[in-house]
Design an enzyme around this catalytic site. Structure first.
Site, short mmCIF file in Angstrom:
data_model
loop_
_atom_site.label_atom_id
_atom_site.label_comp_id
_atom_site.label_asym_id
_atom_site.label_seq_id
_atom_site.Cartn_x
_atom_site.Cartn_y
_atom_site.Cartn_z
N HIS A 449 68.63 52.02 61.95
CA HIS A 449 68.79 53.46 61.80
C HIS A 449 67.84 54.06 60.77
O HIS A 449 68.26 54.87 59.93
CB HIS A 449 70.24 53.79 61.41
CG HIS A 449 71.26 53.32 62.40
ND1 HIS A 449 72.54 52.98 62.06
CD2 HIS A 449 71.17 53.15 63.74
CE1 HIS A 449 73.21 52.60 63.15
NE2 HIS A 449 72.40 52.69 64.18
C1 LIG Z 1 67.87 47.91 68.65
C2 LIG Z 1 68.41 49.27 68.32
C3 LIG Z 1 69.77 49.50 68.41
C4 LIG Z 1 70.27 50.77 68.08
N1 LIG Z 1 71.58 51.04 68.33
C5 LIG Z 1 72.05 52.29 68.18
C6 LIG Z 1 73.33 52.65 68.65
O1 LIG Z 1 74.03 51.86 69.30
N2 LIG Z 1 73.77 53.92 68.40
C7 LIG Z 1 73.00 54.83 67.74
O2 LIG Z 1 73.47 55.93 67.51
N3 LIG Z 1 71.76 54.53 67.33
C8 LIG Z 1 71.24 53.29 67.58
N4 LIG Z 1 69.95 53.02 67.27
C9 LIG Z 1 69.14 54.08 66.62
C10 LIG Z 1 68.82 55.27 67.52
O3 LIG Z 1 68.60 54.84 68.85
C11 LIG Z 1 67.62 56.03 66.93
O4 LIG Z 1 67.97 56.51 65.64
C12 LIG Z 1 67.18 57.22 67.78
O5 LIG Z 1 66.98 56.84 69.11
C13 LIG Z 1 65.89 57.79 67.19
O6 LIG Z 1 65.41 58.83 68.01
P1 LIG Z 1 63.98 59.48 67.76
O7 LIG Z 1 63.83 60.57 68.74
O8 LIG Z 1 63.83 59.79 66.31
O9 LIG Z 1 62.92 58.32 68.03
P2 LIG Z 1 62.71 57.34 69.26
O10 LIG Z 1 63.87 57.36 70.19
O11 LIG Z 1 62.30 56.05 68.67
O12 LIG Z 1 61.49 57.98 70.04
C14 LIG Z 1 60.16 57.92 69.61
C15 LIG Z 1 59.28 57.78 70.85
O13 LIG Z 1 57.95 58.03 70.48
C16 LIG Z 1 57.09 57.06 71.06
N5 LIG Z 1 55.92 56.97 70.19
C17 LIG Z 1 55.86 56.53 68.91
N6 LIG Z 1 54.63 56.63 68.42
C18 LIG Z 1 53.88 57.16 69.43
C19 LIG Z 1 52.50 57.50 69.54
N7 LIG Z 1 51.67 57.32 68.51
N8 LIG Z 1 52.06 58.00 70.70
C20 LIG Z 1 52.91 58.17 71.76
N9 LIG Z 1 54.23 57.87 71.72
C21 LIG Z 1 54.69 57.37 70.55
C22 LIG Z 1 57.95 55.82 71.08
O14 LIG Z 1 57.45 54.86 72.01
C23 LIG Z 1 59.30 56.38 71.45
O15 LIG Z 1 59.47 56.46 72.85
C24 LIG Z 1 69.40 51.78 67.60
C25 LIG Z 1 68.03 51.54 67.54
C26 LIG Z 1 67.53 50.31 67.92
C27 LIG Z 1 66.05 50.08 67.87
#
Ligand SMILES: Cc1cc2nc3c(=O)[nH]c(=O)nc-3n(C[C@H](O)[C@H](O)[C@H](O)COP(=O)(O)OP(=O)(O)OC[C@H]3O[C@@H](n4cnc5c(N)ncnc54)[C@H](O)[C@@H]3O)c2cc1C
Length: 509
Positions: A449
């Protein structure tokens, strides 16, 4: 690939929990064109769709595969920090638990300089997102894009954990997300439908894909934003070995996540002057907070128990029940969150103490950490991995909270509720305080997280204002978990989806 238009109204970088929602919402207006750029590819794979298979994605093609810098306060161990690299981002990789957080998480955001982000402000957004399948409640939403359900047919061990908490004198919650106080034990809510993962791709992106005003470009890694003076006019990305530029007529929005968004800013010369100079990147804007304030929930892997007879098979995501509690009764909200895990979990350093795989685990975690870390660039080379210093347990307060959490979990694990299952406590056992702290430092790992590396607020260490606009640059916003001023005290996916929805509201306004 057909020839890409040279310009779009909005370019969204990252199709994860927040970016997918944002792109889908913006293109509801057919007069607005959006390019969504994602580094990974499709999420339509059996190992992604099966909600129990998330640990098997570690280090594979669907994980960015980042590692931390040596954890100075954890005996210099190096931890793996998985991040989803595909449509849906981490929502396609995660354990499917759906948790909004404690009301004070959001009220603290508002109080610390982010008007519009209080619990009263964000509750309607959470309700709008949800298609809740459990008992009706004024606090829950139905008919929204994301299918949210209590676990179907939970594992008897997970049920026993909740009973163990009850026998230890703790409240039991009928629904963790209907409890404003978030104090007590209960089952997680899940984003799983008919036994399959149900992510932002299913709820938001797929229904929007056929719109002519939405272009989704996969396998394209954005390296930097393109600036014209102090205005952001587009992005530069790599695809199939070539560097491309695309123009944004209105705005670029970075939704590349807690590691990805500050990395792109730093590669673009937006960040702390000294850090940029040390890797030879010309400074466009000296924004001191970029990559600072990294926070993550610290999860202990774990308190392990040998099961009598064979272990009941995994159900759902293999971690169905949990508990929020206070390590100190004077706190306003919970700061520790034990999770019950239906398989043995130990850090690599302690894995040789596992007798066999017929074990279950209680993993305490610290969810209001005091420790802070950083994201920095290793070099100006856009292909180099960033330096991720999570810095777990660097503050005594976190060690004290974890000690309290371990004791609470041992009480539950050794309670009469577990008598039919427990053969013995494998670890840690009744250690003295010094040895217990060493056990903690050898066992702490990420709870997956990480947040807050581009924090929102109004002081010089903030990167975006309460409308998510990057300070010092026009036409550039950030919308993902990196903007959280502080990590919420629950799992971070639901708040990230909420940030995507809120960003769309702010941009449309
Ligand atoms: C193994 C795991 C288990 C988890 N379990 C839970 C859970 O059960 N419940 C919960 O609430 N949270 C959980 N989390 C955390 C939660 O999923 C994240 O906090 C949340 O998804 C973050 O969302 P975000 O939009 O910030 O980033 P992300 O969902 O990480 O999205 C970022 C996106 O940007 C893309 N990206 C990054 N850099 C670039 C670039 N330079 N160019 C193009 N694309 C790029 C990535 O590939 C990704 O698709 C978990 C996370 C993981 C990894």
């Amino acid at each position: 690939m057909t020839e890409l238009h040279k310009s779009f109204d909005y370019v969204v970088v990252g199709a994860g929990s927040a970016g997918s929602v944002l792109a889908a919402r913006l293109t509801e207006d057919e007069n607005v064109s959006v390019l969504l750029i994602e580094c990974g590819g499709s999420d339509d794979l059996p190992e992604v769709k099966d909600p129990s298979k998330w640990p098997t994605l570690f280090y594979g093609d669907l994980d960015w595969g980042w590692s931390t810098q040596p954890l100075r306060s954890c005996n210099n161990r190096v931890d793996h920090l998985p991040r989803g690299k595909m449509l849906g981002g981490c929502h396609s990789h995660n354990a499917s638990a759906w948790v909004r957080g404690h009301h004070s998480d959001f009220d603290n955001w508002a109080y610390s300089g982010c008007p519009g982000w209080s619990w009263a402000d964000v509750l309607p957004i959470f309700k709008k997102i949800e298609d809740w399948q459990g008992p009706a409640s004024d606090l829950r939403g139905t008919g929204g894009p994301i299918f949210v359900t209590p676990p179907v047919d939970p594992n008897p061990l997970s049920t026993t954990f909740i009973e163990g908490a009850r026998l230890s004198g703790l409240p039991v919650l009928d629904d963790i997300n209907s409890s404003v106080d978030l104090l007590g034990a209960g089952y997680f809510n899940f984003t799983v439908k008919d036994g399959q993962r149900f992510s932002v791709v299913d709820g938001y992106l797929k229904p929007a894909m056929s719109r002519p005003n939405l272009t989704v470009l996969t396998h394209a890694e954005t390296d930097r934003v393109v600036l014209d003076g102090h205005r952001c006019i587009g992005v530069e990305y790599r695809r199939e070995g070539r560097i491309h530029r695309v123009h944004a007529d209105c705005e670029v929005i970075l939704s590349a996540g807690t590691i990805g968004s500050p990395r792109i800013l730093l590669l673009s010369g937006i960040g702390p002057e000294k850090d940029l100079q040390s890797v030879g990147i010309p400074v466009a804007v000296n924004l001191k907070g970029v990559g600072r304030n990294l926070q993550d929930h610290a999860l202990l892997a774990g308190l392990v128990y040998e099961c009598q007879g064979s272990l009941p098979p995994l159900r759902n995501n293999g971690a169905e029940s949990t508990l929020w509690w206070k390590s100190d009764s004077r706190l306003i909200g919970p700061d520790i969150q034990p999770v019950f895990i239906e398989f043995p979990l130990a850090s690599p350093e302690l894995a040789d103490r596992l007798p066999h795989d017929q074990c279950y685990t209680i993993s305490p975690s610290v969810v209001r950490p005091a420790s802070r870390g950083t994201i920095r660039l290793a070099s100006a080379d856009r292909t180099d991995a960033p330096l991720i210093d999570v810095n777990f347990m660097s503050r005594d307060a976190d060690v004290t909270a974890m000690l309290a959490a371990v004791e609470l979990c041992r009480e539950i694990g050794n309670s009469d509720a577990f008598a039919p299952f427990r053969a013995r406590e494998v670890m840690p056992g009744p250690l003295g305080q010094t040895d217990m702290i060493d056990f903690i430092r050898n066992s702490v790992s990420t709870y997956f997280h990480p947040t807050s590396t581009c924090r929102m607020g109004q002081n010089p260490m903030c990167v975006v204002d309460p409308e998510l606009k990057v300070y010092g640059i026009e036409g550039l916003r950030i919308a993902d978990a990196s903007i959280m001023p502080n990590v919420t005290s629950g799992n971070t996916n639901a708040p990230s989806v909420m940030i995507g929805e809120k960003a769309a509201e702010l941009i449309r306004a």
